[in-house]
Design an enzyme around this catalytic site. Structure first.
Site, PDB file in Angstrom:
ATOM      1  N   SER A 122       0.836  -1.202   0.000  1.00 35.78           N
ATOM      2  CA  SER A 122       0.000   0.000   0.000  1.00 35.78           C
ATOM      3  C   SER A 122       0.875   1.258   0.000  1.00 35.78           C
ATOM      4  CB  SER A 122      -0.962  -0.048   1.188  1.00 35.78           C
ATOM      5  OG  SER A 122      -1.965   0.932   1.065  1.00 35.78           O
ATOM      6  N   ASP A 150     -10.107  -4.966  -3.932  1.00 35.00           N
ATOM      7  CA  ASP A 150      -9.525  -3.977  -3.013  1.00 35.00           C
ATOM      8  C   ASP A 150     -10.431  -2.740  -2.944  1.00 35.00           C
ATOM      9  OD1 ASP A 150      -7.956  -2.055  -1.695  1.00 35.00           O
ATOM     10  OD2 ASP A 150      -6.094  -2.894  -2.472  1.00 35.00           O
ATOM     11  N   HIS A 207      -7.972  -5.417   0.545  1.00 37.28           N
ATOM     12  CA  HIS A 207      -6.731  -4.653   0.736  1.00 37.28           C
ATOM     13  C   HIS A 207      -5.855  -5.376   1.759  1.00 37.28           C
ATOM     14  CE1 HIS A 207      -4.278  -1.123   0.156  1.00 37.28           C
ATOM     15  NE2 HIS A 207      -4.208  -0.902   1.460  1.00 37.28           N
TER      16      HIS A 207
END
Length: 232
Positions: free
Chosen positions: A119, A174, A208
């Site tokens: 991320s 996600d 995610h």
């Protein structure tokens, strides 16, 4: 909180099982620490590789109502046209380059160092690899995007990593960093470095986060980019 809020504790490290001849520097996501990723790498460790999982400094994050949390730089929004913390991104990138230099001083050449992250950490790893003079073994970029992408290709004009290998992974479910951002980032990367060296993998139903299948792919990529040296 007293003292310097920009300082962060020492990285979480998974030492090599024998003499370290290669290293992976992996950057966690927003609000996280390096500990979980150190545990993940301990589960897929390769004997000659040292894993370094630094912790981001704690700072107020605009995206989360200015709450203080571990963050490599400020995030104003997660839409493609959101403003970006250019100063913070560049400062964080310089800190990662200093971490790479430290490992070089410790005896591991930069071309035996692989940079990666998840991320926000993956975003920083891509940006750093594209703007550094340090020749790296490659990048593992999970569930992320390329920051300051409009500043490229100018920003990567002097990069030593035109031929580096990149493994980019993204879950197709996600909700935070949409899959489309990942695929668009892979396309942008192909315009900046040798497109044959970019692998983009998607994971069905993955939100995610990371998954075991993805970690196997990461391990294979590390094994390929950081093979043992013949005298080990």
């Amino acid at each position: 909180m007293c003292g310097n809020s920009m300082s962060a504790p020492l990285p979480a490290i998974v030492p090599a099982a024998r003499k370290a001849t290669a290293a992976v520097i992996f950057l966690h996501g927003l609000g996280d620490t390096g500990h979980g990723w150190a545990e993940a790498f301990a589960g897929i460790r390769i004997p000659h590789v040292k894993y370094i999982c630094p912790h981001a400094p704690t700072m107020p994050v605009s995206l989360n109502m200015r709450m203080s949390m571990p963050s490599w730089f400020d995030i104003y929004g997660l839409s493609p046209d959101a403003n970006e913390d250019e100063t913070g991104i560049k400062r964080a990138s310089e800190n990662i380059k200093a971490l790479i230099d430290q490992e070089v001083k410790n005896g591991i050449p930069s071309h035996r160092i692989l940079l990666g992250g998840f991320s926000q950490g993956g975003a920083l790893s891509l940006y750093t690899a594209l703007t550094t003079q340090q020749k790296l073994a490659g990048v593992v970029a999970l569930s992320c995007w390329l920051p300051l992408r409009s500043s490229f290709p100018q920003a990567s004009a002097n990069s030593a990593n035109k031929d580096m290998h990149v493994l980019q992974c993204h879950g197709d479910a996600d909700p935070l960093v949409p899959f489309m951002f990942g695929s668009q980032t892979a396309e942008k990367m192909k315009s900046l470095i040798n497109p044959a060296n970019i692998t983009f993998k998607s994971y069905r139903g993955l939100p995610h986060s990371a998954c075991p299948e993805e970690m196997v792919d990461v391990k294979r990529f590390i094994e390929k980019q950081l093979p043992p040296i013949s005298d080990e």
